[in-house]
Design an enzyme around this catalytic site. Structure first.
Site, PDB file in Angstrom:
ATOM      1  CB  CYS A 266      -0.917   0.006   1.216  1.00 36.97           C
ATOM      2  SG  CYS A 266      -1.977  -1.432   1.283  1.00 36.97           S
TER       3      CYS A 266
HETATM    4  C1  UGA Z   1      -0.869   0.919   5.546  1.00 35.59           C
HETATM    5  C2  UGA Z   1      -1.533   1.954   6.456  1.00 35.59           C
HETATM    6  O1  UGA Z   1      -0.866   1.976   7.725  1.00 35.59           O
HETATM    7  C3  UGA Z   1      -3.005   1.637   6.676  1.00 35.59           C
HETATM    8  O2  UGA Z   1      -3.623   2.659   7.435  1.00 35.59           O
HETATM    9  C4  UGA Z   1      -3.700   1.542   5.306  1.00 35.59           C
HETATM   10  O3  UGA Z   1      -5.054   1.164   5.450  1.00 35.59           O
HETATM   11  C5  UGA Z   1      -2.991   0.493   4.462  1.00 35.59           C
HETATM   12  O4  UGA Z   1      -1.597   0.850   4.309  1.00 35.59           O
HETATM   13  C6  UGA Z   1      -3.662   0.468   3.122  1.00 35.59           C
HETATM   14  O5  UGA Z   1      -3.604   1.463   2.394  1.00 35.59           O
HETATM   15  O6  UGA Z   1      -4.339  -0.520   2.808  1.00 35.59           O
HETATM   16  P1  UGA Z   1       0.080  -1.562   5.923  1.00 35.59           P
HETATM   17  O7  UGA Z   1       0.521  -1.542   4.506  1.00 35.59           O
HETATM   18  O8  UGA Z   1      -0.609  -2.767   6.426  1.00 35.59           O
HETATM   19  O9  UGA Z   1      -0.929  -0.324   6.229  1.00 35.59           O
HETATM   20  O10 UGA Z   1       1.384  -1.365   6.788  1.00 35.59           O
HETATM   21  P2  UGA Z   1       1.904  -0.365   7.924  1.00 35.59           P
HETATM   22  O11 UGA Z   1       1.619  -0.907   9.260  1.00 35.59           O
HETATM   23  O12 UGA Z   1       1.450   0.995   7.634  1.00 35.59           O
HETATM   24  O13 UGA Z   1       3.472  -0.460   7.694  1.00 35.59           O
HETATM   25  C7  UGA Z   1       4.034  -0.104   6.440  1.00 35.59           C
HETATM   26  C8  UGA Z   1       5.527  -0.135   6.464  1.00 35.59           C
HETATM   27  O14 UGA Z   1       6.033   0.949   7.239  1.00 35.59           O
HETATM   28  C9  UGA Z   1       6.135  -1.401   7.051  1.00 35.59           C
HETATM   29  O15 UGA Z   1       7.207  -1.808   6.212  1.00 35.59           O
HETATM   30  C10 UGA Z   1       6.637  -0.962   8.408  1.00 35.59           C
HETATM   31  O16 UGA Z   1       7.734  -1.714   8.854  1.00 35.59           O
HETATM   32  C11 UGA Z   1       7.039   0.479   8.123  1.00 35.59           C
HETATM   33  N1  UGA Z   1       7.060   1.330   9.336  1.00 35.59           N
HETATM   34  C12 UGA Z   1       5.916   1.586  10.007  1.00 35.59           C
HETATM   35  C13 UGA Z   1       8.249   1.894   9.763  1.00 35.59           C
HETATM   36  O17 UGA Z   1       9.314   1.683   9.156  1.00 35.59           O
HETATM   37  N2  UGA Z   1       8.251   2.684  10.877  1.00 35.59           N
HETATM   38  C14 UGA Z   1       7.123   2.958  11.563  1.00 35.59           C
HETATM   39  O18 UGA Z   1       7.190   3.713  12.556  1.00 35.59           O
HETATM   40  C15 UGA Z   1       5.931   2.389  11.127  1.00 35.59           C
END
Ligand code: UGA
Length: 429
Positions: A266
């Site tokens: 996403c």
């Molecule tokens: C993301 C959004 O967080 C959701 O709100 C949204 O609904 C979704 O995309 C979507 O559009 O369907 P998601 O892809 O499941 O959700 O993953 P996240 O939890 O957002 O994490 C994304 C990436 O960011 C991961 O690789 C994670 O490791 C990284 N991340 C996250 C960081 O490097 N640091 C952080 O502080 C948080």
């Protein structure tokens, strides 16, 4: 309410189970018969904690959810949610062919329906897609007047993989973009029992709320990674800095975990799509968002630079990779930092031993040159350098790292403790 859901991917299936559990009658429609059969047996085609049990319950025990490959089933519902995948094209724009195909299918079936029906965009799309693509296609294929005989709405999904059921059933807010008031009222009816803020807007604003939310999350991550890269040079711990910043309610303490960067199906895709539309369709260059993208790409490559600082030339060096999924508690490796890092390491002639508790199947398929191990212990044995790329809990076991060279991309270890038992380096701490 009787709800049909088009697409049995992550968004479709999790939405289906969450809504069926709340008492709605759900029919999931997907062109993939293998997925349809699995769902009807109560088996989830995707791995997500708790999903199998709930799905089985909905399918077998209360019969509130079933799947089909026949679009004709839409006629037995009042609302249709479009939840099909949109994938990035090589130029960053979104490939909308799945949306187009599903809308044509929905329109054709609805041409036979006499009663009012609502079609809802739930897939993430660029602002304007529902108005410029979906509404005209629906009108053309149904032969109906959109906005009176046929309702249209946008209801974006904000769930996070790894805690998909929880974030889908208990969202922070519900956004309803309505083309016609009646469509908005019907979508509102789906969420009668949820008491969270509900914002009703026009359809394009609702699409933008989703795009901008994901763009903001990526901005937070690249921001803290950049601050981390500066902190490292100054000998300051970025995690303490983030903690101190997070007490300020205007900033918040979430999404400030510095590390190897964001991946998944996403955030990278949605950021690229917004960039593409802005530059190519609107003649506006969003410099901040371009930098967010560039910082993220370079951050993953820092892991390789750090490995080279420790080991010199990486040819024939044994590199252990702990973690392939883009984040823990998912088997998803789409745009995972680990995949690009392994590709580059292989190009440099490194010998890869990789392990992930859930994501090995897909990784094996796309990167067969790496060696895949049965456990973290096996992956790190005889290693010249261990790279930690996903923060699975089992990688917190300090005994895995004793006497090794460790480059931590996810703050899996406490740096001060780790330095006592391994040659430890954090990516930006
Ligand atoms: C993301 C959004 O967080 C959701 O709100 C949204 O609904 C979704 O995309 C979507 O559009 O369907 P998601 O892809 O499941 O959700 O993953 P996240 O939890 O957002 O994490 C994304 C990436 O960011 C991961 O690789 C994670 O490791 C990284 N991340 C996250 C960081 O490097 N640091 C952080 O502080 C948080």
């Amino acid at each position: 309410m009787r709800i049909s859901i088009i697409g049995a991917g992550y968004v479709g299936l999790v939405t289906a189970v969450a809504l069926a559990t709340k008492g709605h009658n759900i029919i999931v429609i997907d062109v993939d018969n293998i997925k349809v059969d699995a769902i009807n047996r109560g088996e989830s085609p995707i791995w997500e904690e708790g999903l199998d049990e709930l799905l089985l319950n909905c399918v077998r025990d209360d019969g509130s959810l079933k799947a089909s490959s026949d679009y004709g089933e839409i006629l037995d519902s009042d609302v249709t949610l479009i939840c099909v995948d949109t994938i990035s094209k090589s130029d960053g724009s979104l490939n909308l062919s799945n949306i187009e195909d599903s809308v044509k299918g929905i329109g054709t079936v609805l041409s036979k329906k006499r009663d009012y029906h609502v079609v809802v965009t739930r897939s993430t799309v660029i602002p304007g897609t529902t108005r410029n693509l979906i509404v005209p296609l629906l009108g053309k294929y149904s032969g109906k007047q959109v906005g009176s005989e046929l309702g249209v709405a946008v209801n974006p999904e904000f769930m996070q993989e790894g805690k998909a059921l929880q974030t889908s059933s208990h969202p922070d807010r519900i956004i309803i973009g309505e083309y016609d008031r009646k469509a908005g009222d019907m979508v509102r009816g789906i969420y009668d029992d949820i008491s969270v803020p509900i914002l009703r807007t026009d359809i394009t604003t609702a699409e933008m709320i989703k795009s901008a939310s994901n763009a903001f999350l990526t901005t937070k991550i690249s921001f803290i990674n950049e601050i981390g890269n500066i902190c490292q040079k100054l000998g300051i711990d970025v995690y303490t800095v983030a903690k101190g910043m997070g007490f300020d309610h205007r900033i918040g303490d979430q999404f400030l975990n510095a590390g190897v960067g964001f991946g998944g199906s996403c955030l990278p895709k949605d950021l690229k799509a917004l960039l593409f539309t802005s530059v190519n369709d609107l003649s506006y260059r969003p410099r901040l968002l371009e930098a967010v993208y560039d910082v993220n790409r370079d951050q993953a490559m820092r892991m390789i630079e750090l490995a080279e600082q420790k080991l010199g030339n990486l040819a024939n060096k044994r590199i252990s990779i702990l973690g392939l999924a883009f984040k823990p508690n998912t088997a998803d490796i789409r745009v995972a930092p680990a995949i690009e890092i392994i590709r580059r390491l292989l190009e440099k002639g490194a010998l890869i031993a990789a392990y992930d508790p859930e994501a090995m199947l897909d990784a094996r398929r796309i990167l067969p040159q790496a060696r895949y191990c049965d456990s973290a212990i096996e992956a790190v044995s005889d290693s010249d350098c261990v790279l930690v790329l996903t923060e699975w809990n089992e990688f917190r076991d300090e005994s895995l790292y004793h006497g090794k060279v460790v480059i931590d991309g996810r703050r899996i270890l406490i740096p001060e403790r780790a330095k006592a038992f391994c040659d430890y380096q954090g990516i930006c701490w």
